[in-house]
Design an enzyme around this catalytic site. Sequence first.
Site, PDB file in Angstrom:
ATOM      1  N   VAL A  39       0.817  -1.320  -0.119  1.00 53.83           N
ATOM      2  CA  VAL A  39       0.025   0.261   0.201  1.00 53.83           C
ATOM      3  C   VAL A  39       0.766   1.110   0.027  1.00 53.83           C
ATOM      4  O   VAL A  39       2.090   1.511   1.033  1.00 53.83           O
ATOM      5  CB  VAL A  39      -0.925  -0.284   1.698  1.00 53.83           C
ATOM      6  CG1 VAL A  39      -1.986   1.226   0.909  1.00 53.83           C
ATOM      7  CG2 VAL A  39      -1.734  -1.149   1.570  1.00 53.83           C
ATOM      8  N   HIS A  40       0.172   2.082  -1.242  1.00 60.33           N
ATOM      9  CA  HIS A  40       1.702   3.302  -1.381  1.00 60.33           C
ATOM     10  C   HIS A  40       0.848   4.966  -1.806  1.00 60.33           C
ATOM     11  O   HIS A  40       1.171   5.969  -1.087  1.00 60.33           O
ATOM     12  CB  HIS A  40       2.957   3.016  -1.573  1.00 60.33           C
ATOM     13  CG  HIS A  40       2.616   3.181  -2.892  1.00 60.33           C
ATOM     14  ND1 HIS A  40       2.268   1.753  -3.807  1.00 60.33           N
ATOM     15  CD2 HIS A  40       3.181   4.229  -4.156  1.00 60.33           C
ATOM     16  CE1 HIS A  40       2.477   2.079  -4.954  1.00 60.33           C
ATOM     17  NE2 HIS A  40       2.914   3.718  -5.177  1.00 60.33           N
ATOM     18  N   ARG A  41      -0.291   3.950  -2.202  1.00 58.41           N
ATOM     19  CA  ARG A  41      -0.729   5.843  -3.023  1.00 58.41           C
ATOM     20  C   ARG A  41      -1.192   6.181  -2.146  1.00 58.41           C
ATOM     21  O   ARG A  41      -2.053   5.973  -1.219  1.00 58.41           O
ATOM     22  CB  ARG A  41      -1.728   4.924  -4.175  1.00 58.41           C
ATOM     23  CG  ARG A  41      -1.523   4.398  -4.920  1.00 58.41           C
ATOM     24  CD  ARG A  41      -1.151   4.657  -6.444  1.00 58.41           C
ATOM     25  NE  ARG A  41      -0.975   3.704  -7.140  1.00 58.41           N
ATOM     26  CZ  ARG A  41      -0.353   4.413  -8.752  1.00 58.41           C
ATOM     27  NH1 ARG A  41      -0.246   5.401  -8.423  1.00 58.41           N
ATOM     28  NH2 ARG A  41       0.256   3.631  -9.734  1.00 58.41           N
ATOM     29  N   ARG A  45       5.615   5.996   3.896  1.00 55.11           N
ATOM     30  CA  ARG A  45       4.654   7.049   3.728  1.00 55.11           C
ATOM     31  C   ARG A  45       3.404   6.148   4.277  1.00 55.11           C
ATOM     32  O   ARG A  45       3.369   7.075   5.068  1.00 55.11           O
ATOM     33  CB  ARG A  45       4.302   7.314   1.885  1.00 55.11           C
ATOM     34  CG  ARG A  45       3.017   8.254   2.478  1.00 55.11           C
ATOM     35  CD  ARG A  45       2.352   8.665   1.020  1.00 55.11           C
ATOM     36  NE  ARG A  45       3.757   8.484  -0.002  1.00 55.11           N
ATOM     37  CZ  ARG A  45       3.011   8.630  -1.442  1.00 55.11           C
ATOM     38  NH1 ARG A  45       2.979   7.987  -1.357  1.00 55.11           N
ATOM     39  NH2 ARG A  45       3.644   9.506  -2.128  1.00 55.11           N
TER      40      ARG A  45
END
Length: 380
Positions: A203-205, A236
């Site tokens: 998960v990074h968006r 992030r």
Amino acid sequence: MKIVSVVGARPEFIQAAPVSFALRREHHEVLVHTGQHYDDAMSRVFFEDLDLPAPDYHLGVGSGPHGRQTGEMMARLEEVLWKERPDLVIVRGDTNSTLAGALTAAKLHIPLVHIEAGERSFNKFMPEEINRLVADRLADLHFCITRRAVQHLAREGITEGVFFVGDVMLDAVRLYLPRALERAPALLERLGVEPGGYLLATVHRAGNTDDPRRLAGILNGFRAIPEPIVFPVHPRTRQAIARYGLPIAPHIRAIEPVGYLDMLALEAHARMILTDSGGVQREAYFLGIPCLTLREETELMETVEVGWNRLVGTDPQRIVEGWRFFRPPGPRPPLFGDGYAAERIAAILRQSPPRFGQHYRRREALRPPVRESVELIPLS
């Protein structure tokens, strides 16, 4: 030719490797790293895994708001381009490094090549979509990874200098998968999982990490799945989880980001992949691993249409239903070429080197119909 290649983030490092190997047989490539991904686990380890030559320039921009980050990249890249005077600039993908490279080259009237052109999510709230649109409008040559991408460009009036070459990320899988599989047994043992006995999640968006409800929905979905989940956590995402105080269930192996070879090994041995990454969706398809995409749209609808990818968004119930019921139907058509995209790119550049603005001219066929009567909008 002297070619400046701009990279800055994980997918660009992967895409750069096969292309660099092909180009350097007959051209002088200058590799510029913007520093968009600067953490060792997100940058240095990829250069080592991929045998990429060290960057000729490291701009050291780092993270920051979109405008400031992109502007700083442009200012520093402009100095490099003035000094090097390249024959062309290559950008790839859809990152802020892509945008900065495209704008800077265009302002200096340097021919621009965009690898992975024509990809569209049709969601303008995604910063990546803006970067794609701008890069494609400015590029002199467009190298597309699928036939669908060629069609997208045609619908936008871009029909010249467009080539379906296949996906250089498939080239990378072809080149590096054997090495990745060699290290898989030790890696899986260290994580306490068996081949085919775990899920892999990424998960990074920004649309997921910057919205506490969406990120909580994803983690709640993971929590409700009674199967081990290996979860390399993007910096992030880790910061967002801490900021929102979101718990991670015990069966989720939340580990530090991994390099390219370890990621490829984890993908190859996962039973299923859950991701919001375009690159990981493609790698899942290359490797024949079912994929649940944690978004409401994807640039890779072809993978959905042939049944190897399902859009589940961030709703926990949809995530669990996808885990429970999603099963691909069978064969995987060769949507992304044959794993020799870099060779095609090098051949096209050798045979037809681009000129700045060569396809930017008035063409009767591309002009929209003239409106014969244009009236002033009446005041209500």
